[in-house]
Design a protein around this motif. Structure first.
Motif, PDB file in Angstrom:
ATOM      1  N   ASN A   1       0.795  -1.224   0.000  1.00 16.49           N
ATOM      2  CA  ASN A   1       0.000   0.000   0.000  1.00 16.49           C
ATOM      3  C   ASN A   1       0.830   1.278   0.000  1.00 16.49           C
ATOM      4  O   ASN A   1       0.303   2.378   0.157  1.00 16.49           O
ATOM      5  CB  ASN A   1      -1.000  -0.042   1.159  1.00 16.49           C
ATOM      6  N   HIS A   2       2.119   1.120  -0.202  1.00 14.81           N
ATOM      7  CA  HIS A   2       2.990   2.278  -0.390  1.00 14.81           C
ATOM      8  C   HIS A   2       4.212   1.790  -1.169  1.00 14.81           C
ATOM      9  O   HIS A   2       4.820   0.794  -0.786  1.00 14.81           O
ATOM     10  CB  HIS A   2       3.404   2.882   0.959  1.00 14.81           C
ATOM     11  N   ILE A   3       4.545   2.487  -2.234  1.00 14.48           N
ATOM     12  CA  ILE A   3       5.685   2.073  -3.050  1.00 14.48           C
ATOM     13  C   ILE A   3       6.726   3.189  -3.087  1.00 14.48           C
ATOM     14  O   ILE A   3       6.409   4.316  -3.482  1.00 14.48           O
ATOM     15  CB  ILE A   3       5.274   1.743  -4.504  1.00 14.48           C
ATOM     16  N   ILE A   4       7.934   2.864  -2.655  1.00 15.63           N
ATOM     17  CA  ILE A   4       9.042   3.813  -2.725  1.00 15.63           C
ATOM     18  C   ILE A   4      10.033   3.278  -3.752  1.00 15.63           C
ATOM     19  O   ILE A   4      10.474   2.132  -3.666  1.00 15.63           O
ATOM     20  CB  ILE A   4       9.745   3.960  -1.360  1.00 15.63           C
ATOM     21  N   LEU A   5      10.362   4.121  -4.720  1.00 20.28           N
ATOM     22  CA  LEU A   5      11.277   3.711  -5.794  1.00 20.28           C
ATOM     23  C   LEU A   5      12.537   4.560  -5.702  1.00 20.28           C
ATOM     24  O   LEU A   5      12.457   5.772  -5.526  1.00 20.28           O
ATOM     25  CB  LEU A   5      10.603   3.924  -7.152  1.00 20.28           C
ATOM     26  N   THR A   6      13.667   3.902  -5.799  1.00 17.44           N
ATOM     27  CA  THR A   6      14.895   4.679  -5.797  1.00 17.44           C
ATOM     28  C   THR A   6      15.114   5.296  -7.176  1.00 17.44           C
ATOM     29  O   THR A   6      14.624   4.789  -8.180  1.00 17.44           O
ATOM     30  CB  THR A   6      16.107   3.826  -5.370  1.00 17.44           C
ATOM     31  N   ASP A   7      15.826   6.403  -7.190  1.00 17.42           N
ATOM     32  CA  ASP A   7      15.983   7.164  -8.428  1.00 17.42           C
ATOM     33  C   ASP A   7      17.380   6.957  -8.996  1.00 17.42           C
ATOM     34  O   ASP A   7      18.279   7.764  -8.778  1.00 17.42           O
ATOM     35  CB  ASP A   7      15.719   8.647  -8.152  1.00 17.42           C
ATOM     36  N   ASP A   8      17.572   5.852  -9.678  1.00 14.20           N
ATOM     37  CA  ASP A   8      18.841   5.678 -10.379  1.00 14.20           C
ATOM     38  C   ASP A   8      18.545   5.101 -11.757  1.00 14.20           C
ATOM     39  O   ASP A   8      17.407   4.753 -12.069  1.00 14.20           O
ATOM     40  CB  ASP A   8      19.820   4.803  -9.587  1.00 14.20           C
ATOM     41  N   SER A   9      19.565   5.004 -12.568  1.00 15.43           N
ATOM     42  CA  SER A   9      19.323   4.662 -13.966  1.00 15.43           C
ATOM     43  C   SER A   9      18.859   3.220 -14.157  1.00 15.43           C
ATOM     44  O   SER A   9      18.266   2.881 -15.176  1.00 15.43           O
ATOM     45  CB  SER A   9      20.596   4.900 -14.779  1.00 15.43           C
TER      46      SER A   9
END
Lengths: 553, 553
Positions: B146-154
């Motif tokens: 119910n919560h999605i955290i995505l890292t910001d890399d290529s």
């Protein structure tokens, strides 16, 4: 290409249906010509039907609305002894390609939905007057009527024998209407749908499979009475004269291309793409509904709907390899708006209502068309009001931004009107804009603030009305790449994906029929237990039951 | 019979998941053992999964609820570098029988639903902490959090590449959760689901495919913060100690029969029938929740739910030819009622809540089991309260009427309780009684007037609670005929029919996943474009794309 299936017909050509008009009551008699099948290899015995029979029925329903607005009750009955209708022809189904079965079911479902909705849309109520056996697709014909009268004799029954007899589902809405419309108790539905011989008499009424069971001797009287009663209580205004649905102005070209007066269809066989270009009105709008009525089928709003519908049906059945439909428009956006405004300003006028309701049905046909669909908003286009609705029906849209070298057409715009906010709901009863902005309902309100503005690319993008805007430098490449890519995907996966993505949120009986019921039926239509060499459809009529792999999956 | 698939496991046996408990936060790490596949012939590379991986996950979720009630946030993360999860293993899918693919998808869907609902049911919220590629079934794992955290890399992205890459659907809820849960704009969903490489960074957030995009350097901190925040704001009461889910008391017999402490499964191979008999409680109910907690997994209400669930899963996967499940009960109806009453009277107690919610999930598993199901209400049976719910889950029911010669068991009765009117809704959020009486909602109220009464056959029939009541003369023959008939029908047609008849009326995301999405996926799983020798699933990994028949159906 095999011989083209034509969705246009008229009463002079009917082979399977007769209509007698008697003031507010129309007597619609199914009397299928055994030898009148659309293809070779089967006879349409016992009022069984194929696509050709349904094309006539669709024409009847349509003409009832436009040519016979005086009609308030339609009595559907059989012209045969001892049988109302035996349902879809099994030999036809057994011999048909998977794609034909699926398209056949889709069209028959649309036809059922159309006369079922005629009561709410137009005050025309359909009664099924059932004498004799009424089985499978025959009972599904009756289920879509809004009142079912069954005679009480030993040979008259309603039945859905598909599961026990044919190893397929009653796929023309049968299962869904039994549970959701007739609201038959679930375990009774289970008994009913697995009993080959069906249910008759009092039990049919007790289980709500029919509305009335009437002794044979009184049957004709009761049907007449009921027809007169419903006609008398119909909210439909009295209208003496309809308009003629004259033959379409239509020329077929090579390889399935078609030119209509307002619609052009071209096929790119190599690219597996069909382009549908709609031309906006060239004449000024009729001054009032009297003038509109005088124009009749020639009025742009009606003509364009008829031509677009025919084009879609043509592509569905006759251009199976064209997996991508490209929608384009050309014309003056403000002209589209003045033409539709006349109808919106006169919604209470019978003909304005009919034309608007018809657009609703045509747009719904687009929603359930199993092709990838894209709209290209080019310079010179007229995506305004009802035509802008196409942008929200397709899977994605591209819009030209700024001037294009050598392109002198007016800059591309999109114009919203009232028609984008209510009169053309999807099958799930949501407007396409509400469905589009399901996650951000405020965006619908923001869009509404721009009613009537000719929105150029940047504004349209800002409002979320298009998928992507592209300038002169990128346009051609991006569109080409998209089209090539789309054409390379598995058509089955696209069909499944689009059927899921297009209908967000709430469901209605209609979306359940096109969604869950149809998807399960299509699955079964691929299973050897139904269609294999020893499957039930192939063995039908041989006296042998299907031989089944008994594994449950 | 091939080797039996076992749904029972425990942390000592896990090969694919690790859990670290840190007060209210649990760190759930997916670290799939490549060589730990359930079958031979594939390696579970890149955190791809098969049914065995999901059986462990299901166990984790279940133990989180019962053994670790202190947990308020669960962080799902990957133990691999550069990949969160690559989704369902394609070689496994390519080699699996149709029935296994379908059962695999059903179970994984149930597992996703279970942890998705843990927040609403129990205040346990799942966070997906996504680093690396998160594709297909991998993104579907995240979507059910119910919560999605995505890292910001290529190299970190979310993707549903099934359609372009594999010619199948993201069938574990992917399409439905993108539109109905994440409410992604429809044309963006179209772009996303047809883009093999997926979406990353800001666009993933803008399109609402994830909730947060966080720079790599801050990722671990943000995940920890968020986990602590959600734990702090959870409505879940503080509970220090859970109960142990001890191994089931279970003995397998010949040919797939099983004996549990409260449930007995026998198979009639010739009759293609499995009988599930539930024995009511023999001991008196625990006096209070303290006593219940002391009994723990031994308490009848919990023990019976676990055993029944295991029996259903066993039959689904290990007894494919048994197309008909017969549910029976034996025992004292009033004992069932006193056992369930303790929980109903203490709904606010964490364990009472968990057991009731668990029964809800078990009953839902029954609803979506693709077998014909019948309940036989015999003398000596205890269809009361939660067990009476089985009568409304099955497709039809038969009840013994009056005394039977030589049968000294107490006369057959049905007893309704509060639990039939609320705590165990179906996937469509309706109680089974509301669904049963969809056409006659008053009947629910009438039934309610008889709460707690031991209703004999005639009364139960009058109230519409059973399909048919039969006396000594008819019982045996009628049941035999029904069973033989049912066993003779095409299993595919039954599956399609039951999937339609069981779910009337409104739809939820859950019913859409098991209905529309699953049905389309099953259709695609039968199509040569996906599963044929040149189809995409077979060709996966060969460097060649699938070769498709481009006809649209």
């Amino acid at each position: 290409m095999t011989s083209r299936i034509d969705f246009q017909t008229d009463p002079s050509k009917y082979r399977h249906w007769k209509v007698e008009y008697d003031g507010p009551v129309a007597w619609l008699t199914m009397d299928v010509d055994e030898d009148g099948g659309l293809f070779d290899g089967y006879q349409l015995k016992l009022n069984s039907y194929d696509l050709g029979v349904d094309i006539e029925l669709n024409d009847v329903i349509q003409r009832m609305r436009f040519e016979h607005p005086e009609v308030k009750t339609v009595v559907m009955q059989s012209g045969k002894d001892r049988v109302f209708c035996a349902g879809a022809n099994i030999r036809m189904l057994g011999g048909a390609a998977h794609s034909h079965k699926v398209n056949f079911c889709k069209f028959t479902n649309e036809t059922r939905n159309a006369y079922e909705a005629a009561e709410a849309e137009s005050g025309q109520k359909y009664i099924a007057a059932v004498k004799g056996s009424c089985a499978g697709g025959g009972y599904e014909l009756a289920l879509a009527c809004n009142h079912i009268i069954l005679t009480d004799d030993s040979s008259s029954s309603v039945a859905l024998p598909e599961v026990p007899l044919l190893a397929v589902l009653p796929g023309t809405g049968g299962l869904t209407r039994v549970t959701d419309k007739r609201k038959v108790r679930r375990d009774r539905a289970d008994v009913f749908c697995s009993t080959e011989e069906g249910v008759r008499g009092k039990r049919a009424k007790d289980w709500n499979l029919v509305d009335e069971v009437v002794p044979n001797s009184k049957f004709d009287d009761v049907v007449r009475e009921r027809a007169a009663e419903f006609a008398a209580s119909s909210p439909k205004a009295d209208v003496a004269n309809g308009i003629d649905l004259t033959p379409l102005d239509r020329t077929f070209g090579e390889e399935g291309s078609v030119t209509y007066s307002t619609v052009e269809v071209t096929l790119d066989k190599g690219g597996r793409t069909a382009t549908v270009t709609i031309h906006g009105p060239k004449d000024t709008a009729p001054a009032d509904m009297e003038a509109f009525e005088a124009q009749g089928a020639g009025a742009w709003m009606l003509r364009c709907a008829r031509e677009l519908e025919d084009a879609i049906l043509h592509l569905r059945l006759n251009a199976l390899d064209e997996g991508l439909l490209v929608f384009q428009t050309q014309g003056d956006p403000s002209a589209v708006l003045t033409h539709e405004r006349l109808l919106m300003d006169n919604k209470d006028h019978w003909l304005a209502n009919e034309v608007l309701q018809y657009w609703k049905r045509v747009l719904k046909r687009i929603d359930v068309t199993s092709r990838s669909m894209v709209a290209l908003v080019e310079h010179g286009s007229c995506f305004a009001g009802v035509l802008a609705e196409l942008l929200f029906a397709v899977d994605r849209s591209y819009m030209m931004e700024d001037e294009f070298e050598g392109d002198n057409r007016p800059i591309a715009t999109i114009t919203l009107s009232e028609t984008n906010f209510g009169p053309f709901p999807m099958g799930n009863d949501m407007t396409r804009l509400h469905a589009r902005f399901y996650g951000t309902p405020d965006a619908v309100e923001v869009a509404k603030d721009h009613l009537g503005e000719a929105l150029e690319a940047e504004d349209a993008d800002e409002l979320g009305l298009v998928t992507m805007i592209l300038d002169d430098i990128d346009w051609e490449d991006e569109i080409r790449i998209f089209m090539e890519e789309r054409a390379s995907f598995s058509p089955d996966a696209m069909t499944g994906m689009e059927a899921n993505l297009r209908f967000v949120g709430p469901e209605t009986m209609e979306t359940r029929i096109f969604g869950r019921l149809t998807a399960w039926q299509n699955w079964i239509f691929n299973r050897p237990n139904a269609v294999g060499p020893d499957g039930a459809l192939q063995r039908y009529g041989t006296g042998m039951r299907g031989e089944y792999n008994m594994e449950r999956v």
